[in-house]
Design a protein around this motif. Structure first.
Motif, PDB file in Angstrom:
ATOM      1  N   PRO A   6       0.829  -1.205   0.000  1.00 52.77           N
ATOM      2  CA  PRO A   6       0.000   0.000   0.000  1.00 52.77           C
ATOM      3  C   PRO A   6       0.866   1.258   0.000  1.00 52.77           C
ATOM      4  O   PRO A   6       1.741   1.409   0.832  1.00 52.77           O
ATOM      5  N   ARG A   7       0.630   2.120  -0.981  1.00 50.46           N
ATOM      6  CA  ARG A   7       1.373   3.377  -1.056  1.00 50.46           C
ATOM      7  C   ARG A   7       0.501   4.553  -0.617  1.00 50.46           C
ATOM      8  O   ARG A   7       1.002   5.630  -0.386  1.00 50.46           O
ATOM      9  N   GLN A   8      -0.780   4.347  -0.556  1.00 53.52           N
ATOM     10  CA  GLN A   8      -1.674   5.403  -0.120  1.00 53.52           C
ATOM     11  C   GLN A   8      -2.090   5.123   1.332  1.00 53.52           C
ATOM     12  O   GLN A   8      -2.327   3.979   1.698  1.00 53.52           O
ATOM     13  N   PRO A   9      -2.194   6.175   2.127  1.00 53.28           N
ATOM     14  CA  PRO A   9      -2.606   5.964   3.520  1.00 53.28           C
ATOM     15  C   PRO A   9      -4.090   5.610   3.644  1.00 53.28           C
ATOM     16  O   PRO A   9      -4.509   5.057   4.642  1.00 53.28           O
ATOM     17  N   ASN A  10      -4.859   5.865   2.608  1.00 53.27           N
ATOM     18  CA  ASN A  10      -6.295   5.646   2.640  1.00 53.27           C
ATOM     19  C   ASN A  10      -6.617   4.299   1.989  1.00 53.27           C
ATOM     20  O   ASN A  10      -6.211   4.023   0.861  1.00 53.27           O
ATOM     21  N   ILE A  11      -7.363   3.449   2.674  1.00 54.71           N
ATOM     22  CA  ILE A  11      -7.695   2.119   2.156  1.00 54.71           C
ATOM     23  C   ILE A  11      -8.546   2.213   0.894  1.00 54.71           C
ATOM     24  O   ILE A  11      -8.430   1.390  -0.011  1.00 54.71           O
ATOM     25  N   GLY A  12      -9.384   3.233   0.798  1.00 52.84           N
ATOM     26  CA  GLY A  12     -10.204   3.413  -0.403  1.00 52.84           C
ATOM     27  C   GLY A  12      -9.354   3.718  -1.626  1.00 52.84           C
ATOM     28  O   GLY A  12      -9.600   3.201  -2.716  1.00 52.84           O
ATOM     29  N   MET A  13      -8.331   4.551  -1.443  1.00 52.72           N
ATOM     30  CA  MET A  13      -7.432   4.862  -2.554  1.00 52.72           C
ATOM     31  C   MET A  13      -6.628   3.629  -2.962  1.00 52.72           C
ATOM     32  O   MET A  13      -6.384   3.388  -4.143  1.00 52.72           O
ATOM     33  N   TYR A  14      -6.217   2.843  -1.957  1.00 50.35           N
ATOM     34  CA  TYR A  14      -5.471   1.603  -2.231  1.00 50.35           C
ATOM     35  C   TYR A  14      -6.343   0.630  -3.026  1.00 50.35           C
ATOM     36  O   TYR A  14      -5.905   0.057  -4.027  1.00 50.35           O
TER      37      TYR A  14
END
Length: 193
Positions: free
Chosen positions: A124-132
């Protein structure tokens, strides 16, 4: 006599290799698109030994393999989407072991990345699970789109593989069964047009 696995493929080739890295995860650039290799189990738990046949000798090699082998049935197998050569060969060995058959596999490049890129996409590179999740979904859709294009490009090669197989099996008593899975069915549909 042990059952055999023969690979017919339109994947690119790395001539100096003998394992699963002999063939690439992308389409060949050569004019002679269909190549053939014999497959055996390797020395480690997931290794395979592949012996590439001479270009243009595919038909003779398959005829020789059928006539010099056992009388067990043969399965012509076409894999589906997102299959590396290693995944495809594991399925071929499973068919061989479970059903006591020889396997003639048509392997086409249905995945556009190797192990390292696939592994890196799980980080995961994004802190937000939705963006991931969105990035993962976009990656899957992109991969599927490339697989669809390769399926379309592989249909003529499947026709050639089936013609070689049909000629090789004419006049022999071995039974031949056809299996296609997932996006492999799309390659079959396209080869009928």
């Amino acid at each position: 006599m042990d059952n055999k696995i023969i690979l017919l493929t339109n994947r690119g080739i790395r001539e100096n290799r003998t394992g699963v890295t002999l063939f690439k995860n992308k389409m060949t650039n050569f004019t002679h698109r269909l190549r053939c290799a014999s497959v055996e189990a390797g020395s480690n738990y997931k290794g395979f030994k592949l012996a590439l046949e001479d270009e243009g000798n595919e038909q003779d090699f398959i005829i020789e393999s059928i006539t010099s082998g056992n009388n067990n049935p043969w399965v012509f197998f076409i894999h589906g989407n997102n299959q590396t050569l290693e995944k495809n060969l594991k399925k071929c060995f499973k068919l061989k072991e479970l059903y006591n058959v020889n396997v003639l596999a048509f392997s086409w490049p249905s995945v556009h990345h190797g192990k390292i890129r696939g592994f890196l996409n799980y980080i995961p590179r994004q802190p937000n699970i939705g963006m991931y999740a969105t990035r993962k979904l976009r990656g899957k859709l992109k991969q599927y789109g490339k697989a669809l294009i390769n399926a379309q490009l592989s249909a003529p090669d499947l026709v050639n593989a089936l013609e070689i197989t049909s000629t090789a099996f004419s006049g022999v008593t071995n039974k031949l069964t056809f299996i296609s899975h997932s996006l492999g069915n799309y390659v079959v549909e396209l080869s009928n047009h």
